[in-house]
Scaffold this motif. Structure first.
Motif, mmCIF file in Angstrom:
data_model
loop_
_atom_site.group_PDB
_atom_site.id
_atom_site.type_symbol
_atom_site.label_atom_id
_atom_site.label_comp_id
_atom_site.label_asym_id
_atom_site.label_seq_id
_atom_site.Cartn_x
_atom_site.Cartn_y
_atom_site.Cartn_z
ATOM 1 N N ALA A 53 -68.042 -28.301 104.162
ATOM 2 C CA ALA A 53 -68.876 -27.173 104.691
ATOM 3 C C ALA A 53 -68.175 -25.904 104.472
ATOM 4 O O ALA A 53 -69.158 -24.814 104.426
ATOM 5 N N LEU A 54 -67.167 -25.540 104.111
ATOM 6 C CA LEU A 54 -66.321 -24.494 103.900
ATOM 7 C C LEU A 54 -67.056 -23.921 102.584
ATOM 8 O O LEU A 54 -67.426 -22.677 102.391
ATOM 9 N N PRO A 55 -67.252 -24.522 101.430
ATOM 10 C CA PRO A 55 -67.783 -24.097 100.244
ATOM 11 C C PRO A 55 -69.187 -23.738 100.487
ATOM 12 O O PRO A 55 -69.833 -22.795 99.923
ATOM 13 N N TRP A 56 -69.966 -24.484 101.478
ATOM 14 C CA TRP A 56 -71.422 -24.122 101.630
ATOM 15 C C TRP A 56 -71.462 -22.928 102.554
ATOM 16 O O TRP A 56 -72.331 -21.939 101.921
ATOM 17 N N ALA A 57 -70.534 -22.514 103.425
ATOM 18 C CA ALA A 57 -70.449 -21.355 103.959
ATOM 19 C C ALA A 57 -70.270 -20.179 103.162
ATOM 20 O O ALA A 57 -70.909 -19.029 103.280
ATOM 21 N N ALA A 58 -69.258 -20.394 102.250
ATOM 22 C CA ALA A 58 -68.870 -19.279 100.941
ATOM 23 C C ALA A 58 -70.053 -19.008 100.258
ATOM 24 O O ALA A 58 -70.448 -17.693 100.054
ATOM 25 N N THR A 59 -70.629 -20.023 99.868
ATOM 26 C CA THR A 59 -72.128 -20.011 99.214
ATOM 27 C C THR A 59 -72.892 -19.075 100.033
ATOM 28 O O THR A 59 -73.780 -17.931 99.474
ATOM 29 N N MET A 60 -73.192 -19.245 101.376
ATOM 30 C CA MET A 60 -74.200 -18.342 102.019
ATOM 31 C C MET A 60 -73.653 -17.060 102.098
ATOM 32 O O MET A 60 -74.508 -16.218 102.165
ATOM 33 N N VAL A 61 -72.357 -16.659 102.276
ATOM 34 C CA VAL A 61 -71.997 -15.293 102.535
ATOM 35 C C VAL A 61 -72.118 -14.488 101.170
ATOM 36 O O VAL A 61 -72.562 -13.596 101.167
ATOM 37 N N VAL A 62 -72.072 -15.203 100.038
ATOM 38 C CA VAL A 62 -72.293 -14.772 98.553
ATOM 39 C C VAL A 62 -73.663 -14.490 98.385
ATOM 40 O O VAL A 62 -74.287 -13.146 98.125
ATOM 41 N N ALA A 63 -74.420 -15.181 99.019
ATOM 42 C CA ALA A 63 -76.024 -15.049 98.900
ATOM 43 C C ALA A 63 -76.525 -13.887 99.972
ATOM 44 O O ALA A 63 -77.312 -13.020 99.336
ATOM 45 N N CYS A 64 -76.127 -14.010 100.961
ATOM 46 C CA CYS A 64 -76.242 -12.770 101.966
ATOM 47 C C CYS A 64 -75.817 -11.405 101.367
ATOM 48 O O CYS A 64 -76.556 -10.449 101.602
ATOM 49 N N ALA A 65 -74.486 -11.449 100.642
ATOM 50 C CA ALA A 65 -74.032 -10.096 100.309
ATOM 51 C C ALA A 65 -74.927 -9.646 99.051
ATOM 52 O O ALA A 65 -75.001 -8.518 98.831
ATOM 53 N N ILE A 66 -75.406 -10.790 98.197
ATOM 54 C CA ILE A 66 -76.193 -10.437 97.004
ATOM 55 C C ILE A 66 -77.398 -9.557 97.473
ATOM 56 O O ILE A 66 -78.076 -8.835 97.013
ATOM 57 N N ALA A 67 -78.004 -10.344 98.513
ATOM 58 C CA ALA A 67 -79.355 -9.811 99.023
ATOM 59 C C ALA A 67 -79.042 -8.296 99.497
ATOM 60 O O ALA A 67 -79.993 -7.573 99.315
ATOM 61 N N HIS A 68 -78.185 -8.350 100.255
ATOM 62 C CA HIS A 68 -77.824 -6.986 101.057
ATOM 63 C C HIS A 68 -77.852 -6.019 99.954
ATOM 64 O O HIS A 68 -78.427 -4.662 100.112
ATOM 65 N N PHE A 69 -76.482 -6.127 99.148
ATOM 66 C CA PHE A 69 -76.354 -4.982 98.211
ATOM 67 C C PHE A 69 -77.270 -4.970 96.938
ATOM 68 O O PHE A 69 -77.218 -3.589 96.563
#
Length: 591
Positions: A53-69
């Motif tokens: 689940a931790l890699p999944w969470a890291a992928t989610m954080v990266v996706a949210c960061a890409i969307a925001h920035f």
């Protein structure tokens, strides 16, 4: 058919406003999504034994960061030209993020562990509710998150085949439908609010345009009013010049030997000249009011002598038209400016005679408790109620569509109202069409007796009075010299200031008669000042002008020199010279 059921993006202008609403909260939404993913992954890794689940969470954080920035790297994303592309890119990113939430349900929603089920379902439901609040301004964007996040949950419950999960199997798609309905309603409300904002902006823009047009129209009206004043002043001046000379020549001609036919022609000439002079004097009175140079000098005065004077002047005019002119005697003593009161009554009586075909005119004074009402009655054509205010506007006339000059210029009542306003009173009207009218001038009663005027002296003879005439019009110089010769006044004439100064050594004048406008952009005031400076004393002087411009009238009155307006009646000129010379003698005697 499926494509037709999918939500569509709105037109660019509306879509731009919708994306502006989403863009304002997008950063907070991505931050919340990242924190929720890390919390869920930490719980699954620690309590459920799911370290993946931790890699999944890291992928989610990266996706949210890409969307925001990533959105911040596009500065023109909120323009109508780029808003459609921005909306589609955001929808794609939310489909990805929603799919990641659906993936965690597919991988870790273990129905044998109620704690894990509650945790996963709570966070997915919470993220969907947050997406409803943030992304519903644009329905396709919100749907892009809801469907991939919730459909995998429904598939998981469907795959169990356990009748015990039937409520969850039925409730999950119901929850998705409810989210879609709320998102559509929110989108409709947002669309309506945006449309209202656009309408308000358009109304503000229209108001600004109308205000600008109104301001422009006001400036144009003011400019037109100034142009009108300039035109009236110029036209009045140019017409007064020849009429002034004509009046002087007529007087000289009347002193010569004429036969009966020539006398009759001279009478017609004098009548025509008098009518033109009356119209120009009306323009002058109106110009004085506009210039603000009419200053009331109130004092106690008896009304009856004024009414008697007006009767002597207007009764013959009324009789010539087959009308009866009557004055009701009065003993009233009023407080006001008798000259302005006379001018008001003169205009009212002239109008009454002009617009009365049969019957007559009555001038009367009706006493009240603390004031009187001076009234002018007529049996004329009357005035409709709708016209009661309009008739006091300048150049407004009733019953004169052909603009017959014999019916005046339409300035009389405008002058009446202006003079009444100057004296801080008013003129009221009562009228019935085809039966007649009554104008009432309200004036206060005087509480003190008027000062009795001294017995008028016989106009002094002007024999031997040396007069210097300054005028750039040769005809006026010649006519003035002829008139002064009749009065036995030695005279010299000059075209300009320099010629006048050159005459002083051989001809020291007792009086200066100067036109206001001279050649070389000089004025009669300047010429008089130069002559007085040369001779070393304040010579009596009269300015004779055809100007009616407001600034000229103010300047002339401010100087203190006697002022006459062309065309000057010889008797008026003689009286003005007599008064001025008598005042000059009194002034020298006092010194």
């Amino acid at each position: 058919m499926t494509l037709a059921l999918l939500p569509r993006y709105d037109e660019p202008r509306l879509l731009t406003a919708q994306m502006e609403l989403i863009d304002q909260s997008f950063g907070i939404a991505m931050l919340g999504c990242s924190l929720a993913a890390m919390i869920l992954a930490s719980g699954l890794a620690i309590t459920g034994g799911h370290p993946g689940a931790l890699p999944w969470a890291a992928t989610m954080v990266v996706a949210c960061a890409i969307a925001h920035f990533g959105r911040l790297a596009v500065p023109d994303r909120l323009t109508e030209a780029r808003s459609g592309r921005y909306a589609r890119a955001m929808t794609a990113m939310l489909v990805l993020i929603g799919s990641l939430w659906g993936l965690v349900a597919w991988l870790y929603l273990d129905i044998r562990s109620p704690a894990v089920v509650i945790c996963v379902l709570s966070l997915i439901a919470g993220m969907s509710a947050a997406a409803l609040a943030v992304f519903s301004a644009c329905l396709p964007v919100a749907v892009g998150f809801f469907v991939p996040a919730i459909v995998p949950v429904w598939i998981v419950f469907l795959a169990t085949g356990d009748i015990a999960y039937l409520p969850m199997f039925l409730g999950t798609p119901l929850y998705l439908v409810v989210l879609m309905i709320f998102a559509r309603n929110y989108a409709r409300v947002a669309r309506h609010a945006i449309a209202l904002r656009f309408e308000n902006l358009e109304l503000i823009s229209q108001l600004r345009d109308q205000t600008a047009r109104a301001g422009q129209a006001q400036r144009q009206a003011e400019e037109a009013n100034r142009a009108k004043s300039v035109f009236l002043a110029s036209a009045s001046h140019d017409l007064r010049q020849p009429l002034h000379a004509l009046g002087l020549f007529v007087v000289s001609l009347s002193r010569t030997t004429l036969d009966a036919h020539q006398r009759q022609l001279l009478t017609h000439i004098e009548a025509s000249s008098g009518a033109a002079r009356e119209m120009l004097n009306t323009l002058l009175d109106f110009s004085k009011l506009e210039a603000g140079v009419v200053t009331p000098r109130p004092r106690p005065f008896r009304l009856q002598p004024l009414l008697h004077k007006l009767e002597n002047e207007f009764a013959p005019q009324a009789n010539a038209r087959g009308l009866v002119y009557r004055t009701r005697d009065t003993t009233a003593t009023l407080f006001g400016d008798p000259s302005l009161v006379e001018l008001i009554l003169r205009n009212l009586i002239a109008n009454a005679i002009r617009y009365t075909r049969a019957g007559g005119v009555l001038v009367a004074c009706r006493p009240r408790r603390f004031h009187v009402s001076v009234e002018v009655w007529d049996t004329g054509i009357g005035i409709p109620t709708a016209q009661h205010r309009d008739i006091f506007r300048e150049f407004h006339q009733l019953g004169n569509p052909e603009r017959d000059q014999r019916k005046g210029l339409g300035l009389g009542l405008a002058i009446v109202e202006g003079l009444a306003r100057t004296m801080q009173t008013r003129v009221t009207l009562a009228s019935t069409p085809d039966r007649g009218s009554v104008f009432r001038l309200r004036l206060p009663l005087a509480w003190t007796a008027p000062e009795e005027a001294a017995d008028p002296q016989i106009a002094m003879r002007l024999d031997g009075l040396r007069v210097l005439v300054i005028d750039d019009d040769a005809a006026i110089r010649e006519a003035m010299a002829g008139l002064l010769a009749i009065w036995n006044c030695p005279c010299r004439t000059a075209e300009n200031e320099d010629e006048a100064l050159a005459l002083l050594d051989d001809f020291p004048p007792d009086l200066i008669l100067a036109d206001y406008r001279l050649r070389g952009h000089r004025t009669g005031h300047e010429a008089i000042a130069a002559i007085r400076s040369r001779v070393g004393r304040r010579l009596p002087a009269i300015i004779i002008t055809g100007d009616t411009a407001a600034d000229r009238l103010r300047n002339a009155h401010a100087d203190g020199t006697a002022l006459l307006h062309k065309p000057v009646v010889p008797g008026e000129l003689h009286a003005a010279i007599s008064t001025l010379m008598r005042e000059s003698e009194w002034s020298r005697a006092e010194q």
